[in-house]
Structure formats: structure tokens, C-alpha cells
Design a protein around this motif. Structure first.
Motif, mmCIF file in Angstrom:
data_model
loop_
_atom_site.group_PDB
_atom_site.id
_atom_site.type_symbol
_atom_site.label_atom_id
_atom_site.label_comp_id
_atom_site.label_asym_id
_atom_site.label_seq_id
_atom_site.Cartn_x
_atom_site.Cartn_y
_atom_site.Cartn_z
ATOM 1 N N LEU A 57 0.824 -1.206 0.000
ATOM 2 C CA LEU A 57 0.000 0.000 0.000
ATOM 3 C C LEU A 57 0.859 1.257 0.000
ATOM 4 O O LEU A 57 0.538 2.257 -0.670
ATOM 5 N N THR A 58 1.945 1.215 0.746
ATOM 6 C CA THR A 58 2.843 2.367 0.786
ATOM 7 C C THR A 58 3.448 2.640 -0.591
ATOM 8 O O THR A 58 3.508 3.798 -1.054
ATOM 9 N N LEU A 59 3.892 1.575 -1.283
ATOM 10 C CA LEU A 59 4.445 1.731 -2.625
ATOM 11 C C LEU A 59 3.395 2.254 -3.609
ATOM 12 O O LEU A 59 3.691 3.084 -4.492
ATOM 13 N N LEU A 60 2.163 1.736 -3.449
ATOM 14 C CA LEU A 60 1.084 2.170 -4.338
ATOM 15 C C LEU A 60 0.796 3.658 -4.149
ATOM 16 O O LEU A 60 0.599 4.405 -5.127
ATOM 17 N N ARG A 61 0.777 4.118 -2.892
ATOM 18 C CA ARG A 61 0.530 5.539 -2.619
ATOM 19 C C ARG A 61 1.634 6.417 -3.237
ATOM 20 O O ARG A 61 1.368 7.469 -3.818
ATOM 21 N N LYS A 62 2.877 5.965 -3.084
ATOM 22 C CA LYS A 62 3.997 6.719 -3.651
ATOM 23 C C LYS A 62 3.891 6.813 -5.164
ATOM 24 O O LYS A 62 4.158 7.862 -5.773
ATOM 25 N N ARG A 63 3.500 5.694 -5.773
ATOM 26 C CA ARG A 63 3.368 5.666 -7.228
ATOM 27 C C ARG A 63 2.283 6.622 -7.710
ATOM 28 O O ARG A 63 2.454 7.353 -8.699
ATOM 29 N N LEU A 64 1.145 6.616 -6.956
ATOM 30 C CA LEU A 64 0.046 7.510 -7.344
ATOM 31 C C LEU A 64 0.446 8.967 -7.197
ATOM 32 O O LEU A 64 0.104 9.812 -8.052
ATOM 33 N N ARG A 65 1.182 9.283 -6.137
ATOM 34 C CA ARG A 65 1.633 10.669 -5.957
ATOM 35 C C ARG A 65 2.584 11.083 -7.086
ATOM 36 O O ARG A 65 2.508 12.204 -7.605
ATOM 37 N N LEU A 66 3.458 10.149 -7.474
ATOM 38 C CA LEU A 66 4.406 10.446 -8.550
ATOM 39 C C LEU A 66 3.683 10.674 -9.871
ATOM 40 O O LEU A 66 4.020 11.602 -10.641
ATOM 41 N N GLU A 67 2.672 9.843 -10.135
ATOM 42 C CA GLU A 67 1.906 10.009 -11.384
ATOM 43 C C GLU A 67 1.182 11.348 -11.397
ATOM 44 O O GLU A 67 1.090 12.022 -12.439
ATOM 45 N N ASN A 68 0.642 11.755 -10.247
ATOM 46 C CA ASN A 68 -0.044 13.050 -10.181
ATOM 47 C C ASN A 68 0.918 14.203 -10.425
ATOM 48 O O ASN A 68 0.587 15.204 -11.081
ATOM 49 N N ILE A 69 2.125 14.089 -9.919
ATOM 50 C CA ILE A 69 3.133 15.141 -10.114
ATOM 51 C C ILE A 69 3.499 15.254 -11.590
ATOM 52 O O ILE A 69 3.615 16.349 -12.160
ATOM 53 N N ILE A 70 3.657 14.076 -12.241
ATOM 54 C CA ILE A 70 4.019 14.083 -13.673
ATOM 55 C C ILE A 70 2.906 14.718 -14.491
ATOM 56 O O ILE A 70 3.154 15.490 -15.436
#
Length: 255
Positions: free
Chosen positions: A238-251
């Protein structure tokens, strides 16, 4: 299995009754069965333990007395000359009365040679002991007979109590001339070994039960550890998934 127990002189109170005029009669009385007190050691040959027996109140009922055929005799002898009285189905020349902590007996002694001899010896104080023969419900460990280990130690041996909760047969009560002999008889040796075997079997069952409980506890611990690891793995995912979603939003914001 038919068993015999000796009742000490101090406990049984065997005596010849007196008449209202203070004269000695031919009626005897005593307490051949007493509840709630420890017997002598039932396993004198055991090197590991001492076992005392306690007849629990309620182990003998009036219903049992009313359907029993109980003979009063000398030294548990079945020979006719040693019969002193009889209580058959609650009636007869022998009276048995159930109390809260004992069974009392009374009997008008017959005019026979052995009865007359016994009366004279009782008056002199040469005969003071009693015993009784019975059968208990030893196969029922819950309501019949149970064994309890105490915290006591006697001569380096563990102390157990044999609780008799139900007696299924009452056969005779006896005036005994040499009660000490009963503690060294072959039958008592067999009884001693039998009681030891029952306790050993109980200990083995307890050990097996403890082993099974230990295995169950070990399995439950492994399940708990597995659950904890799975929870940690889910939390990491879940932690990795949250980080990935935040990164996608930034991009997305950049482009």
C-alpha cells in the motif's frame, strides 16, 4: 473389584451397649464406614507415592442400603459360625443407619459360641476394630472414583487422594481381630499395584493432553506470525502504491 477397608478403633467406636439400668447388654454398636476422613496408605509398596482414600459424603445412599444384603461377621469370614447378623433390603438383625458423616450399625449378638467369645473379647478391649467390604464405580472417573495429587510429600513420596464418590455394592461389615494383617495381605498388594497403574495411566493421559495443547499453541503462534508478516507485506504494498500515485499526479501536473 471387591475391596476391603479397615476402620481404626478411634474412628469406628466399636463397643457393647449398656442397658438403661447401666448393665451390659448383648447389643453392639459401631461405625464401620466413615465419610470425609483419610484412610491408611493404600499403596504401601509404592516407591513413588502415598495414596489415601476418602469416602465422599453421598457415596452411599439409602437406596443402596435398601437393596443390599449386608452381613455382619468376624474377620469377613463367610463360614456360618462367624455370622453375627444380617441386614437384607434394610431389614434384619443388623441395623445400618446412614448419617451425614458415617454409617452406624447395631446388632443384637446371637447366642452362639463365636458371638459369645467376641462379646467377651470386646468387653475386655481385646477387639476394637471394624472393616467393610464394598465395590466402587472405579471406571467412572468423573462421578465414581477420581485421583488428585496434593502438594504434600511423605518420606520423599508424592501424596495422592483417591476420592470415592459412588459405591455400587456393599457386602459385609466385620469385627476384626487383627487389622494390621490387612495391610500386608496379597489382595492389598494387588490393590496397591492396581491403584499405582491407574495413576500412571492418568499421568500419561495428562502428559499427552499437554503435548497436544503444546502443539496447538505452537501452530497458533505460527499462524499469528504468518498473519503479522502478511499484514506487513500488505502495508508495504500500500505504501508503494501511494507513492506511485503521488508520482503520477506530479508528472501530470508538469505536462
Amino acid at each position: 473389584m471387591k475391596q476391603t477397608r479397615f476402620i481404626s478403633a478411634e474412628t469406628c467406636g466399636l463397643q457393647v451397649r449398656q442397658t438403661d439400668e447401666g448393665q451390659q447388654s448383648r447389643e453392639i454398636e459401631g461405625r464401620p464406614i466413615v465419610f470425609g476422613v483419610r484412610s491408611v496408605n493404600l499403596t504401601p509398596w509404592s516407591s513413588r507415592r502415598v495414596v489415601y482414600e476418602v469416602l465422599e459424603p453421598g457415596c452411599i445412599t439409602n437406596e443402596l442400603l435398601q437393596r443390599s444384603d449386608v452381613v455382619l461377621n468376624l474377620n469377613h469370614s463367610t463360614e456360618v459360625q462367624n455370622v453375627l447378623g444380617r441386614c437384607r433390603n434394610g431389614k434384619g438383625t443388623l441395623s445400618l443407619t446412614l448419617g451425614a458423616d458415617k454409617i452406624e450399625c447395631r446388632c443384637e449378638m446371637p447366642n452362639t459360641n463365636n458371638a459369645n467369645d467376641a462379646l467377651e473379647l470386646m468387653r475386655r478391649g481385646d477387639i476394637t476394630g471394624m472393616s467393610f467390604a464394598f465395590m466402587d464405580d472405579y471406571e467412572d472417573s468423573e462421578n465414581g472414583v477420581s485421583y488428585e495429587r496434593t502438594e504434600e510429600v511423605v518420606d520423599g513420596k508424592e501424596v495422592w487422594i483417591r476420592h470415592v464418590k459412588r459405591i455400587t455394592g456393599l457386602y459385609d461389615v466385620a469385627i476384626v481381630t487383627n487389622p494390621a494383617y490387612e495391610q500386608t495381605s496379597v489382595a492389598t498388594r494387588e490393590q496397591s499395584d492396581s491403584i499405582d497403574a491407574v495413576i500412571e495411566a492418568q499421568l500419561q493421559r495428562s502428559q499427552e493432553s499437554e503435548n497436544e495443547e503444546g502443539k496447538t499453541d505452537e501452530l497458533e503462534n505460527k499462524i499469528d506470525e504468518t498473519e503479522k508478516e502478511n499484514n506487513k507485506e500488505r502495508e508495504r504494498s500500500l505504501t508503494l502504491l501511494r507513492k506511485r500515485l503521488r508520482l503520477e499526479n506530479i508528472i501530470k501536473e508538469i505536462y
